[in-house]
Scaffold this active site. Sequence first.
Site, PDB file in Angstrom:
ATOM      1  N   SER A   1      87.114  46.978  63.388  1.00 19.01           N
ATOM      2  CA  SER A   1      88.409  47.135  62.728  1.00 19.01           C
ATOM      3  C   SER A   1      88.211  46.949  61.234  1.00 19.01           C
ATOM      4  CB  SER A   1      89.388  46.076  63.245  1.00 19.01           C
ATOM      5  OG  SER A   1      90.409  45.878  62.285  1.00 19.01           O
TER       6      SER A   1
ATOM      7  N   HIS B   1      88.250  51.429  64.150  1.00 21.21           N
ATOM      8  CA  HIS B   1      89.598  51.046  64.585  1.00 21.21           C
ATOM      9  C   HIS B   1      90.451  50.787  63.338  1.00 21.21           C
ATOM     10  CE1 HIS B   1      92.317  48.830  67.460  1.00 21.21           C
ATOM     11  NE2 HIS B   1      92.543  48.033  66.420  1.00 21.21           N
TER      12      HIS B   1
ATOM     13  N   ASP C   1      94.095  49.670  61.918  1.00 23.08           N
ATOM     14  CA  ASP C   1      95.314  48.946  62.284  1.00 23.08           C
ATOM     15  C   ASP C   1      96.461  49.313  61.352  1.00 23.08           C
ATOM     16  OD1 ASP C   1      94.441  47.125  64.455  1.00 23.08           O
ATOM     17  OD2 ASP C   1      93.035  46.430  62.923  1.00 23.08           O
TER      18      ASP C   1
ATOM     19  N   MET D   1     100.272  48.514  60.451  1.00 26.72           N
ATOM     20  CA  MET D   1     101.290  47.472  60.666  1.00 26.72           C
ATOM     21  C   MET D   1     102.469  47.706  59.741  1.00 26.72           C
ATOM     22  SD  MET D   1      98.891  44.117  60.668  1.00 26.72           S
ATOM     23  CE  MET D   1      97.461  43.973  61.724  1.00 26.72           C
TER      24      MET D   1
ATOM     25  N   HIS E   1      95.470  52.110  65.829  1.00 25.50           N
ATOM     26  CA  HIS E   1      96.233  51.100  66.576  1.00 25.50           C
ATOM     27  C   HIS E   1      97.560  50.904  65.840  1.00 25.50           C
ATOM     28  CE1 HIS E   1      96.480  46.589  67.956  1.00 25.50           C
ATOM     29  NE2 HIS E   1      97.430  47.332  68.469  1.00 25.50           N
TER      30      HIS E   1
ATOM     31  N   MET F   1     100.784  49.183  65.235  1.00 22.64           N
ATOM     32  CA  MET F   1     101.596  47.974  65.468  1.00 22.64           C
ATOM     33  C   MET F   1     102.880  48.161  64.678  1.00 22.64           C
ATOM     34  SD  MET F   1      98.522  45.250  65.312  1.00 22.64           S
ATOM     35  CE  MET F   1      97.505  46.447  64.486  1.00 22.64           C
TER      36      MET F   1
ATOM     37  N   MET G   1      95.650  43.063  74.101  1.00 21.12           N
ATOM     38  CA  MET G   1      95.496  42.230  72.911  1.00 21.12           C
ATOM     39  C   MET G   1      95.025  40.847  73.345  1.00 21.12           C
ATOM     40  SD  MET G   1      96.133  44.044  70.245  1.00 21.12           S
ATOM     41  CE  MET G   1      95.877  42.666  69.120  1.00 21.12           C
TER      42      MET G   1
ATOM     43  N   ASP H   1      91.091  43.569  71.839  1.00 18.54           N
ATOM     44  CA  ASP H   1      91.243  43.512  70.380  1.00 18.54           C
ATOM     45  C   ASP H   1      91.757  42.135  69.993  1.00 18.54           C
ATOM     46  OD1 ASP H   1      91.726  43.998  67.697  1.00 18.54           O
ATOM     47  OD2 ASP H   1      93.363  45.422  68.035  1.00 18.54           O
TER      48      ASP H   1
ATOM     49  N   SER I   1      86.733  40.739  61.897  1.00 11.83           N
ATOM     50  CA  SER I   1      86.041  39.773  61.028  1.00 11.83           C
ATOM     51  C   SER I   1      84.599  39.536  61.458  1.00 11.83           C
ATOM     52  CB  SER I   1      86.824  38.466  60.946  1.00 11.83           C
ATOM     53  OG  SER I   1      87.333  38.105  62.192  1.00 11.83           O
TER      54      SER I   1
END
Length: 224
Positions: free
Chosen positions: A9, A32, A34, A36, A65, A67, A136, A174, A197
């Site tokens: 990610s 990946h 994200d 948001m 992904h 969100m 998740m 994830d 991370s």
Amino acid sequence: MIRQEISPSILNCDIGQLHAELDKIATADNVHVDVMDNHFVPNLSWGLPVVESVVKHGKLPVDVHLMIEDPDRWALDYAKAGVDSVTFHAEAATAPVVLARQLRAQGVKAGLGLRPATPIEPYIDLLKEFDMILIMTVEPGFGGQEFIEAMCEKIRRTRKAISRTYLDISLQVDGGISRNTIEMAAQAGANVFVAGSAVYKADNAANEIATLRKLAKQHCHGLV
Ligand code: DX5
Ligand code: ZN
């Protein structure tokens, strides 16, 4: 035979150096991204222009992904950007089957995401509508959180249900995936591992990807 995939990610990469950051993970299976909206989750990341730039980089398949609230309205725009898969959340979608079919009609894999407190059971009969189920393993919103071990039971139940379909449906995890947790997730039956991370904080991202791959493989239980 189901393939195991390592999917870094970029949430906590240096976005100002996006293409250099993507070069660091060139040995991964996909990237990946994200998205948001600060409504579905209490954090704001980025949207379509960043996804388009990741697609333009061109070296890895892109896994989006979402969100966000109202994925029924927005998900198709991401599909049209040339990504490989779009995952939206069960809790946010009004008509998940309609949306999954629209994504597939666009030539994109459709993923269904579940927050930690959302059970898989209501979706068991709908599995064939999806190419991927995302469980998740943290509350969505931020990188660097601790893996919720209790999710392993849900992963196990989901893997069993997927096996019963005889379809090629991926089971993605994830959140909090690292050297310390990837084996647990693999053992429970996950085959796509998102790691943010763990990869971007490592001294050498390629080495970390190789290590995660090796650890996952030791617990593949009929998966490859
Ligand atoms: C969290 C995001 C994750 C996040 C993972 O809501 O969906 O993809 O970047 O980061 P780590 O691996 O640090 O938990
Ligand atoms: Zn994610």
